[in-house]
Write an enzyme that holds these catalytic residues in place. Structure first.
Site, PDB file in Angstrom:
ATOM      1  N   LYS A   1       0.839  -1.215   0.000  1.00  0.00           N
ATOM      2  CA  LYS A   1       0.000   0.000   0.000  1.00  0.00           C
ATOM      3  C   LYS A   1       0.870   1.260   0.000  1.00  0.00           C
ATOM      4  O   LYS A   1       0.541   2.268  -0.634  1.00  0.00           O
ATOM      5  CB  LYS A   1      -0.940  -0.012   1.214  1.00  0.00           C
TER       6      LYS A   1
ATOM      7  N   HIS B   1       2.093   1.756  -3.402  1.00  0.00           N
ATOM      8  CA  HIS B   1       0.931   2.256  -4.147  1.00  0.00           C
ATOM      9  C   HIS B   1       0.839   3.773  -3.985  1.00  0.00           C
ATOM     10  O   HIS B   1       0.665   4.524  -4.943  1.00  0.00           O
ATOM     11  CB  HIS B   1      -0.348   1.587  -3.641  1.00  0.00           C
TER      12      HIS B   1
HETATM   13  C1  6PG Z   1      -5.734   5.755  -1.134  1.00  0.00           C
HETATM   14  C2  6PG Z   1      -4.965   7.005  -0.803  1.00  0.00           C
HETATM   15  C3  6PG Z   1      -5.082   7.385   0.623  1.00  0.00           C
HETATM   16  C4  6PG Z   1      -4.250   8.606   0.997  1.00  0.00           C
HETATM   17  C5  6PG Z   1      -4.742   9.886   0.482  1.00  0.00           C
HETATM   18  C6  6PG Z   1      -3.958  11.117   0.908  1.00  0.00           C
HETATM   19  O1  6PG Z   1      -5.095   4.846  -1.627  1.00  0.00           O
HETATM   20  O2  6PG Z   1      -6.933   5.720  -0.916  1.00  0.00           O
HETATM   21  O3  6PG Z   1      -3.615   6.785  -1.068  1.00  0.00           O
HETATM   22  O4  6PG Z   1      -4.654   6.281   1.365  1.00  0.00           O
HETATM   23  O5  6PG Z   1      -4.238   8.715   2.374  1.00  0.00           O
HETATM   24  O6  6PG Z   1      -4.756   9.850  -0.891  1.00  0.00           O
HETATM   25  O7  6PG Z   1      -2.601  10.937   0.944  1.00  0.00           O
HETATM   26  P1  6PG Z   1      -1.646  12.204   1.127  1.00  0.00           P
HETATM   27  O8  6PG Z   1      -2.260  13.074   2.171  1.00  0.00           O
HETATM   28  O9  6PG Z   1      -0.324  11.680   1.568  1.00  0.00           O
HETATM   29  O10 6PG Z   1      -1.608  12.878  -0.200  1.00  0.00           O
END
Ligand code: 6PG
Length: 467
Positions: free
Chosen positions: A184, A187
């Site tokens: 993850k 990802h």
């Molecule tokens: C997901 C996203 C999520 C993430 C936000 C914000 O896969 O649903 O990756 O987990 O927390 O997109 O991430 P940032 O605040 O680091 O941009």
């Protein structure tokens, strides 16, 4: 309340609430608890047709009591200390066969630590991607921990997960301990890179081609019909088209250009450095977010040196090809890093399986992941850029990436992600590079030695004594 269940969820924030409703909707009754009882009560009242499948509880004890053993309790609380606190609070209440699942964005080192800590209950670390919408209607799920524990909850996870076009649920066990949270994390690193490259291309259109946001939105929407079809390009079109209800201006034109971040991209970059696995596109994306947040410094820079971005000579089709090339290069780096981590941490990470899990539900879902899954299945240990499908694509698109990056450099557009992808690619295709100079320097000042091209057994230069 006569509903029987062994599944519970703690933490009814945006993601937790959405996940609980998704689970209930797929036919699994669920007991829920939130630190603030009013939140739990409101959640239950607002559950609409699912109210009967939601069991609200007002204390941790009553949550546990509402569950038939062996229990499964999903944690949707902030990563870090809150997870440790919650596990500690549950420990005296649960038995050894009860299972706690941390479904937040944990640092996988924390998950490794928890898995190794000999907790008094079973424990899984699970990455969930897709934002609120995904959690509610079908996220991508990356599980980590003991396989038997995953198998126990797989029917629920597969039922609530997104489905790829071929019907496969995007919920997979990745490996032991922190493997799910590691996948993850990468990802999210790729998510940062995809977003940054789109932002760079947007900047070229806005500042280099003087295109209006609406027109930029049209271009993105067009690209979303082709090789770049993806959630992030789709939403980029949507945000470029959106108008601010307060001023009537384009939304993009009223949003401050300082990116936030919760840290997963940074974790990916840090881990890549530990693994000595090059992921320059992701690192550039993290760097760019950090620079973006330094508004005052950037404004002082503009005042001193003048605004940088000037007009460029580029066609939208070249920008599209450059983005395709950048995306391939970025994913090639990301998958190579996962491969390196699998070997370093003793996980048998299934690269094509990871590409398949990312095909739907998650933020980086895209049409290209189908082809990546196929190329990785063909030979998981070969760098993706060398898989014939992607090698052909790169041959067709790198010339455009080169033109885009050079136009950007010539005309003052900072394009760190696209440029570093190209630099990596050029290094990757150079059989005789320039590290001979590094080796000579190291030997000169530190007698670190080098290997010779001709293989002869002479590992130091003549410089030391010659002066
Ligand atoms: C997901 C996203 C999520 C993430 C936000 C914000 O896969 O649903 O990756 O987990 O927390 O997109 O991430 P940032 O605040 O680091 O941009």
């Amino acid at each position: 309340m006569t509903t029987e269940t062994s599944t519970g969820l703690i933490g009814l924030g945006t993601m937790g609430a959405a996940l609980a409703l998704n689970i209930a909707e797929k036919g699994f009754p669920i007991a829920v608890w939130n630190r603030t009882p009013a939140v739990t009560r409101r959640f239950h009242e607002d559950a609409g047709g699912l109210t009967d499948r939601v069991i609200p509880t007002e204390s941790l004890e009553s949550l546990v009591a509402a569950l038939a053993p062996p229990r499964t309790i999903i944690l949707m609380v902030p990563a870090g200390q809150a997870v440790d606190d919650q596990i500690a609070a549950l420990a005296p209440l649960l038995g050894p066969d009860d299972l706690v699942i941390d479904a937040g964005n944990a640092n996988f080192h924390d998950t490794n630590r928890r898995a190794a800590a000999g907790l008094p209950m079973r424990f899984l670390g699970m990455g969930v991607s897709g934002g609120e919408e995904g959690a509610r209607h079908g996220p991508a799920i990356m599980g980590g921990g003991d396989r038997a524990d995953w198998d126990r909850v797989a029917p629920i996870m597969e039922a609530i997960a997104a489905r790829a076009e071929d019907g496969t649920p995007c919920a997979t066990w990745m490996g032991e301990a922190g493997a799910g949270h590691f996948v993850k994390t990468v990802h999210n690193g790729i998510e940062y890179a995809d977003m940054q490259m789109i932002a760079e291309i947007y900047g070229l259109m806005r500042d280099g081609l003087a295109m209006h946001a609406t027109r930029i939105g049209d271009v993105f929407a067009g690209w979303n019909e082709g090789a770049l079809k993806s959630y992030l390009v789709e939403i980029s079109a949507a945000v470029a088209h959106a108008r601010d209800p307060l001023t009537g201006d384009g939304m993009l034109d009223v949003i401050l250009d300082a990116a936030g971040q919760k840290g997963t991209g940074r974790w990916t970059a840090i881990e890549a450095q530990h693994l000595a696995s090059p992921i320059p596109v992701i690192e550039a994306a993290v760097m760019a977010r950090n620079v973006s947040a330094r508004l005052d410094e950037r404004r002082a820079g503009q005042a001193r040196f003048g605004a940088a971005p000037q007009e460029v000579t580029l066609e939208p089709a070249e920008l599209e090809a450059a983005l395709i090339a950048g995306k391939i290069l970025c994913y090639a780096q990301g998958f190579a890093m996962i491969d390196a981590a699998g070997r370093a941490f003793g996980w048998r990470l299934d690269l094509p399986g990871i590409a398949r899990v990312w095909r739907a539900g998650c933020i980086i879902r895209s049409a290209m992941l189908n082809d990546m899954a196929a190329a990785l299945a063909d030979d998981p240990s070969r760098n993706l850029v060398l898989a014939s499908f992607f090698a052909d694509r790169l041959e067709a698109t790198v010339p455009a990436l080169r033109r885009v990056v050079s136009q950007g450099v010539l005309h003052g557009h900072g394009l760190p992600a696209l440029a570093s992808g190209l630099a990596w690619f050029d290094m990757m295709r150079t059989g005789r590079g320039t590290a001979n100079m590094i080796q000579a320097q190291r030997d000169f000042f530190g007698a670190h030695g080098f290997d010779r091209m001709d293989g002869r057994d002479s590992h130091h230069g003549p410089w030391g004594k010659a002066g």
